[in-house]
Design a protein around this motif. Structure first.
Motif, PDB file in Angstrom:
ATOM      1  N   GLN A  19      14.456 -32.316  -9.752  1.00 13.92           N
ATOM      2  CA  GLN A  19      14.885 -32.708 -11.086  1.00 13.92           C
ATOM      3  C   GLN A  19      15.974 -33.748 -10.967  1.00 13.92           C
ATOM      4  OE1 GLN A  19      15.926 -28.754 -12.235  1.00 13.92           O
ATOM      5  NE2 GLN A  19      14.228 -28.676 -13.692  1.00 13.92           N
ATOM      6  N   GLY A  20      15.895 -34.776 -11.801  1.00 13.03           N
ATOM      7  CA  GLY A  20      16.911 -35.813 -11.726  1.00 13.03           C
ATOM      8  C   GLY A  20      16.810 -36.742 -12.913  1.00 13.03           C
TER       9      GLY A  20
ATOM     10  N   GLY B 294      23.704 -34.823  -4.916  1.00 12.78           N
ATOM     11  CA  GLY B 294      24.107 -36.119  -5.461  1.00 12.78           C
ATOM     12  C   GLY B 294      23.312 -36.558  -6.681  1.00 12.78           C
ATOM     13  N   GLY B 295      23.096 -35.656  -7.642  1.00 15.41           N
ATOM     14  CA  GLY B 295      22.438 -36.042  -8.889  1.00 15.41           C
ATOM     15  C   GLY B 295      20.996 -35.581  -8.987  1.00 15.41           C
ATOM     16  N   VAL B 296      20.399 -35.196  -7.872  1.00 18.68           N
ATOM     17  CA  VAL B 296      19.040 -34.659  -7.908  1.00 18.68           C
ATOM     18  C   VAL B 296      19.136 -33.168  -7.619  1.00 18.68           C
ATOM     19  CG1 VAL B 296      16.772 -34.735  -6.820  1.00 18.68           C
ATOM     20  CG2 VAL B 296      18.078 -36.835  -7.142  1.00 18.68           C
ATOM     21  N   ARG B 297      18.390 -32.367  -8.416  1.00 20.02           N
ATOM     22  CA  ARG B 297      18.493 -30.922  -8.238  1.00 20.02           C
ATOM     23  C   ARG B 297      17.160 -30.323  -7.797  1.00 20.02           C
ATOM     24  NH1 ARG B 297      20.575 -32.451 -12.573  1.00 20.02           N
ATOM     25  NH2 ARG B 297      18.900 -31.648 -13.884  1.00 20.02           N
TER      26      ARG B 297
ATOM     27  N   ASP C 114      16.504 -38.869   1.578  1.00 23.03           N
ATOM     28  CA  ASP C 114      16.970 -37.952   2.618  1.00 23.03           C
ATOM     29  C   ASP C 114      16.188 -36.638   2.580  1.00 23.03           C
ATOM     30  OD1 ASP C 114      18.791 -39.756   3.461  1.00 23.03           O
ATOM     31  OD2 ASP C 114      20.549 -38.785   2.576  1.00 23.03           O
ATOM     32  N   LEU C 115      15.936 -36.161   1.352  1.00 19.31           N
ATOM     33  CA  LEU C 115      15.234 -34.884   1.197  1.00 19.31           C
ATOM     34  C   LEU C 115      13.805 -34.950   1.707  1.00 19.31           C
ATOM     35  CD1 LEU C 115      16.277 -33.625  -2.350  1.00 19.31           C
ATOM     36  CD2 LEU C 115      16.203 -32.210  -0.308  1.00 19.31           C
ATOM     37  N   LEU C 116      13.138 -36.062   1.433  1.00 23.79           N
ATOM     38  CA  LEU C 116      11.709 -36.153   1.738  1.00 23.79           C
ATOM     39  C   LEU C 116      11.424 -36.965   2.990  1.00 23.79           C
ATOM     40  CD1 LEU C 116      10.312 -36.796  -1.870  1.00 23.79           C
ATOM     41  CD2 LEU C 116      10.685 -34.625  -0.703  1.00 23.79           C
ATOM     42  N   GLY C 117      12.457 -37.518   3.597  1.00 25.56           N
ATOM     43  CA  GLY C 117      12.233 -38.331   4.777  1.00 25.56           C
ATOM     44  C   GLY C 117      11.614 -39.681   4.450  1.00 25.56           C
TER      45      GLY C 117
ATOM     46  N   PRO D 101       5.987 -36.801   2.369  1.00 26.67           N
ATOM     47  CA  PRO D 101       7.287 -36.157   2.589  1.00 26.67           C
ATOM     48  C   PRO D 101       7.282 -35.450   3.925  1.00 26.67           C
ATOM     49  CG  PRO D 101       5.967 -34.892   1.069  1.00 26.67           C
ATOM     50  CD  PRO D 101       5.216 -36.155   1.314  1.00 26.67           C
TER      51      PRO D 101
ATOM     52  N   LEU E  22      14.905 -32.468   9.181  1.00 26.12           N
ATOM     53  CA  LEU E  22      15.752 -33.030   8.136  1.00 26.12           C
ATOM     54  C   LEU E  22      16.515 -31.910   7.468  1.00 26.12           C
ATOM     55  CD1 LEU E  22      13.237 -35.489   6.464  1.00 26.12           C
ATOM     56  CD2 LEU E  22      15.136 -36.054   7.972  1.00 26.12           C
TER      57      LEU E  22
ATOM     58  N   ILE F  92       9.713 -38.051  -9.236  1.00 25.47           N
ATOM     59  CA  ILE F  92      10.361 -36.900  -9.870  1.00 25.47           C
ATOM     60  C   ILE F  92       9.551 -36.464 -11.090  1.00 25.47           C
ATOM     61  CG2 ILE F  92      12.402 -36.139 -11.164  1.00 25.47           C
ATOM     62  CD1 ILE F  92      14.111 -37.802  -9.243  1.00 25.47           C
TER      63      ILE F  92
ATOM     64  N   ARG G 241      18.829 -42.417  -2.815  1.00 28.16           N
ATOM     65  CA  ARG G 241      19.141 -42.156  -1.413  1.00 28.16           C
ATOM     66  C   ARG G 241      18.928 -40.679  -1.066  1.00 28.16           C
ATOM     67  NH1 ARG G 241      22.082 -45.448   1.920  1.00 28.16           N
ATOM     68  NH2 ARG G 241      22.886 -46.706   0.221  1.00 28.16           N
ATOM     69  N   VAL G 242      19.345 -39.823  -1.995  1.00 31.45           N
ATOM     70  CA  VAL G 242      19.242 -38.390  -1.739  1.00 31.45           C
ATOM     71  C   VAL G 242      17.779 -37.943  -1.677  1.00 31.45           C
ATOM     72  CG1 VAL G 242      19.528 -36.211  -2.954  1.00 31.45           C
ATOM     73  CG2 VAL G 242      21.502 -37.647  -2.545  1.00 31.45           C
ATOM     74  N   VAL G 243      16.961 -38.454  -2.598  1.00 39.06           N
ATOM     75  CA  VAL G 243      15.544 -38.082  -2.555  1.00 39.06           C
ATOM     76  C   VAL G 243      14.930 -38.570  -1.245  1.00 39.06           C
ATOM     77  CG1 VAL G 243      13.284 -38.364  -3.643  1.00 39.06           C
ATOM     78  CG2 VAL G 243      15.302 -37.996  -5.056  1.00 39.06           C
TER      79      VAL G 243
ATOM     80  N   ASP H   5      11.927 -43.826   3.372  1.00 43.15           N
ATOM     81  CA  ASP H   5      12.797 -44.934   3.713  1.00 43.15           C
ATOM     82  C   ASP H   5      12.921 -45.824   2.464  1.00 43.15           C
ATOM     83  OD1 ASP H   5      13.993 -47.194   4.714  1.00 43.15           O
ATOM     84  OD2 ASP H   5      12.875 -47.140   6.602  1.00 43.15           O
TER      85      ASP H   5
ATOM     86  N   GLU I  17      22.646 -43.391  -5.606  1.00 46.50           N
ATOM     87  CA  GLU I  17      22.837 -42.142  -4.877  1.00 46.50           C
ATOM     88  C   GLU I  17      21.616 -41.213  -5.018  1.00 46.50           C
ATOM     89  OE1 GLU I  17      25.096 -42.009  -2.784  1.00 46.50           O
ATOM     90  OE2 GLU I  17      24.935 -39.929  -2.139  1.00 46.50           O
ATOM     91  N   GLU I  18      21.047 -41.106  -6.236  1.00 44.74           N
ATOM     92  CA  GLU I  18      19.903 -40.196  -6.413  1.00 44.74           C
ATOM     93  C   GLU I  18      18.723 -40.651  -5.577  1.00 44.74           C
ATOM     94  OE1 GLU I  18      21.870 -41.759  -9.120  1.00 44.74           O
ATOM     95  OE2 GLU I  18      20.177 -41.643 -10.513  1.00 44.74           O
TER      96      GLU I  18
ATOM     97  N   PHE J  80       7.474 -32.103  -5.940  1.00 45.21           N
ATOM     98  CA  PHE J  80       8.347 -31.384  -5.020  1.00 45.21           C
ATOM     99  C   PHE J  80       9.452 -30.636  -5.765  1.00 45.21           C
ATOM    100  CE2 PHE J  80       6.492 -35.087  -2.941  1.00 45.21           C
ATOM    101  CZ  PHE J  80       5.655 -34.402  -2.077  1.00 45.21           C
TER     102      PHE J  80
END
Lengths: 362, 81, 336
Positions: free
Chosen positions: C190-191, B23-26, C258-261, C333, B3, C182, C254-256, C263, C251-252, C187
């Motif tokens: 921050q969000g 996209g909003g998460v850091r 993507d980051l952690l794999g 993750p 990934l 979060i 979805r991104v998390v 679904d 979006e946040e 992990f």
């Protein structure tokens, strides 16, 4: 991916699919080597959209799936030693060894921790200075440079309780082994995007030169994969066999030299056993001599013997693209994601799990 | 098998660490494998490491290709019909 | 009681237990039924169908953006009642406290329980506390039980989905689980994601006014949207087709994922519901939902088919199909 690009997906995919249909001269079998491609293909439903006769088969690019049960057993045995904290990636938690898994060991009180980054393992070693912290690392070239940095960082901090149990593997030697068997019929490769970010295009050239097959280094969005397939078809149509890069936004011709340097400083290639493919020369990575003190396989006597892969399990043949998951007598019956027998059912990017979850389990 | 997701560099500290916005998460990301980056640039991140700079112009390449296909298709259908 | 800590004795049933109940708990849930403090709460009711449900809450951390364990304990049980179309009559709350837990923190939890209960228009009418030794629990666990009355003519069950039904959800998915993840800091992410934790009974009441003939309703908590759809498809022996394009995911979130794999279709929600309704009622129902604070994001995400009974298909943005199975294990993750 930003929302605007997502909206484009629905518009652009049909155009690309139409082009693919126009170029296709079926029957064709393309192998996606990488498990993340397998996942993306299932999640976007690409298989259901391709013209009849274009078959995508999944290759040996899921680190969980290609790790022999014996290596999992050894790591589990280490986690059971007194004073040991075992750190690993979440991918491995459900993988069955020959009798138990990390997840079960954790429930029984084993100190097993999941990290997102190899540096987190170093942090744990620093915090838990009274314990021996063993980082059980799987991964391909994408992950190895990060693991190498963690090893160097542990040394820089002077940690004497950080150990690495390396189960890392390299992709090009496995592809050579796969092609050399002569058993697999493949018309082209969808090559792994993120491995290629590190190694670049060069290491795949033998596929075109020696085996006369086209390959396209491809990204992971649905549109990337469709474009990768389109590029493979175009090569075939034009009678070319080359290694092309679709995933240009991330993959450079020469890869990431800095990452390759760090990886070479810390690790050296070693012959490694792959589930289904057997022993492949120079396809694994171990710590170089100067880091030998951190090598868990040397520092600990591992009370464990090698066991054969589970009987009846076809993971090996599935990884070579010789069989597809529904061909396995265990698939969906004795072997399910809740109670997996083979690693292809455990890893969510394993072809069996992907078939079962997204493609219609029996 | 691996990934990797793109993020934007928000700030860089002296010890090769960057704060990266996805996209909003850091999250804090190590730049040791990819040192030549600037604040505002995009990187591809895997297991807490930036592993490559992302080229913005090239990121649009795929979309460009589609537009070309689309245009040539429209032309051909206009010619045909 | 500020500054004091929970002792084992607070759970022993003696004086301290009484003090805790009278001085701390009762002021938060003061009402005629609870004030009696008998062994069982007596609730006046007319001949009708009663809904009855219970759930335990063990969230870590206890507090997260958008809620805490107290709000969760009220909303979760109220929502379970609401998913049967029931109007909640009263809740019980049972607390397992760890020795050493701060009274001040407990007070915060109780306060947010009161707030959520007021929002839902429900009372906590019975309760219990136990204290366990330090280390035997993680701060605080809560179990809430609820009973409610099902209005005349309402009959909502998981087995009632019919071919042709439309499927509605009241907003984006995954917010709760990602907010908690979060907040837990595992992990180093921050969000700003907030839990969607909210009592849905008011929304359901409004929905039933527009469409008393809602066939099925579920709140996609643990196991997520995919799992509840699968449950209904199986209970009803029908197929379900969901449009990926229609299912909103912030979006946040979805991104998390993507980051952690992870679904997103398997992430827990605490303020979402899915409803299966006859096609001809859908438009009116949507209008009613959108007028409610918690239904503004209401949208049709799919439909019920006679084909593929027991299966949930996701029609992807590029027009392909993906099968959604129920969640089979805890999501860890992944790097791959």
């Amino acid at each position: 991916m930003n929302p605007r690009k997502r909206a484009d997906e629905g518009k652009l995919a049909p155009i690309l699919l139409r082009e693919i249909s126009g170029l296709a001269d079926p029957p064709l079998r393309f192998m996606e080597v990488c498990g993340t491609h397998t996942m993306s293909i299932f999640c976007s439903g690409i298989r259901s959209l391709l013209p009849e006769g274009i078959e995508l088969i999944s290759g040996p690019g899921c680190p969980v799936c290609v790790t022999p049960a014996g290596e999992i057993d050894r790591a589990i045995a280490l986690s059971q030693l007194d004073g040991v904290t075992l750190v690993t990636f979440g991918d491995l938690m459900w993988v069955p060894g020959s009798s138990t898994s990390f997840h079960q060991e954790k429930a029984m009180g084993g100190d097993i921790r999941v990290v997102l980054s190899p540096l987190d393992a170093v942090e744990i070693a620093q915090e838990e200075h009274g314990r021996k912290v063993i980082f059980f690392a799987v991964g391909f070239e994408t992950t190895s440079p990060a693991i190498a940095v963690a090893v160097k960082e542990a040394r820089r901090r002077g940690l004497v309780n950080f150990y690495l149990l390396s189960s890392q593997r390299l992709i090009p030697p496995a592809m050579r082994a796969l092609l050399s068997t002569g058993r697999v019929r493949i018309d082209g490769f969808i090559l792994p995007g993120h491995v290629s970010v590190i190694i670049g295009r060069g290491p795949y050239l033998f596929i075109a030169r020696e085996f006369g097959l086209p390959g396209v280094i491809t990204g992971f969005e649905a549109l990337d994969i469709l474009e990768g397939i389109y590029m493979l078809l175009r090569q075939r149509r034009e009678g070319r066999a080359e290694i092309e890069i679709q995933y240009r936004r991330a993959v450079k011709e020469e890869g990431n030299q800095r990452a390759l340097e760090v990886m070479g400083e810390v690790f050296e290639p070693v012959d490694a056993r792959w589930r289904g493919l057997g022993l492949i020369p120079e396809s694994g990575l171990i710590l170089r001599e100067e880091f030998a003190g951190m090598d868990a396989s040397r520092a600990f006597v591992i009370p464990c013997e090698d066991k054969a892969d589970p009987p009846g399990c076809l993971c090996g043949e599935i990884l070579q693209g010789l069989k597809s998951p529904p061909d396995c007598p265990l698939f969906g019956k004795r072997c399910t994601p809740e109670d997996p027998v083979g690693p292809c059912m455990v890893s969510s990017e394993g072809s069996c799990a992907a078939y079962y979850k997204y493609g219609g389990g029996q | 098998m691996c990934l990797g997701i793109p993020g934007k560099i928000v700030s860089i500290s002296e010890d090769h660490l960057a704060e990266v916005d996805f996209g909003g998460v850091r999250r804090e990301v190590s730049l040791l494998l990819c040192p030549e980056v600037e604040v505002g640039g995009y990187v591809l991140v895997h297991v807490g490491f930036a592993i490559q700079r992302l080229e913005k112009g090239e990121a649009l390449e795929t979309l460009k290709l589609f537009k070309e296909i689309e245009e040539s298709y429209l032309e051909s259908t206009q010619e045909g019909g | 009681m500020k500054g004091e800590r929970i002792l084992l004795a607070h759970g022993a049933g003696g004086k301290l237990s009484h003090d805790l109940l009278r001085e701390l708990f009762l002021p938060f849930f003061n009402n005629d039924i609870l004030r009696v403090l008998d062994d069982s709460a007596i609730i006046p009711t007319e001949p009708s169908k009663l809904a009855f449900t219970t759930d335990s809450y063990v969230v870590k951390p206890l507090s997260f953006p958008g809620g805490d364990i107290g709000r969760l304990a009220i909303c979760g049980t109220v929502n379970d009642l609401a998913m049967a179309g029931a109007r909640p009559l009263g809740l019980s709350a049972s607390f397992i406290l760890e020795e050493g837990f701060s009274i001040e923190d407990l007070e915060k939890v109780l306060s947010s329980m009161r707030e959520a209960a007021e929002e839902a228009g429900v009372m906590v009418v019975a309760g219990d506390t136990k204290v366990v030794e330090h280390g035997a629990a993680e701060g605080l666990y809560i179990t809430t039980t609820g009973i409610g009355v099902v209005p005349e003519g309402v009959d909502i069950r998981g087995s009632k989905a019919r071919s042709g039904d439309w499927i509605i959800i009241n907003g984006p998915i995954g917010d709760h689980e990602i907010a908690v993840l979060i907040a837990r800091g595992d992990f180093s992410l921050q969000g700003e994601t907030k839990s969607d934790c909210a009592p849905l009974n008011g929304l359901v009441e409004a929905m039933l006014k527009a469409c008393p003939d809602i066939h099925c309703m579920r709140d996609p908590t643990r196991g997520g949207l995919a799992t509840v759809l699968w449950e209904i498809a199986n209970a009803s022996g029908v197929g379900v087709v969901i449009e990926e394009e229609k299912v909103l995911i912030r979006e946040e979130v979805r991104v998390v994922c993507d980051l952690l794999g992870f679904d997103p279709y398997y992430l827990a929600n605490e303020g979402k519901l899915i409803a299966f309704v006859p096609e001809e009622e859908t438009e009116g129902l949507l209008r009613m939902m959108k007028a409610h604070r918690l239904g503004k994001g209401a949208v049709v995400i799919g439909r019920v088919t006679a084909e593929n009974p027991g299966k949930v298909l996701l029609r992807t943005r590029i027009g392909g199909h993906r099968l959604l199975d129920p969640l089979s294990d805890e999501q860890f993750p992944r790097i791959c």
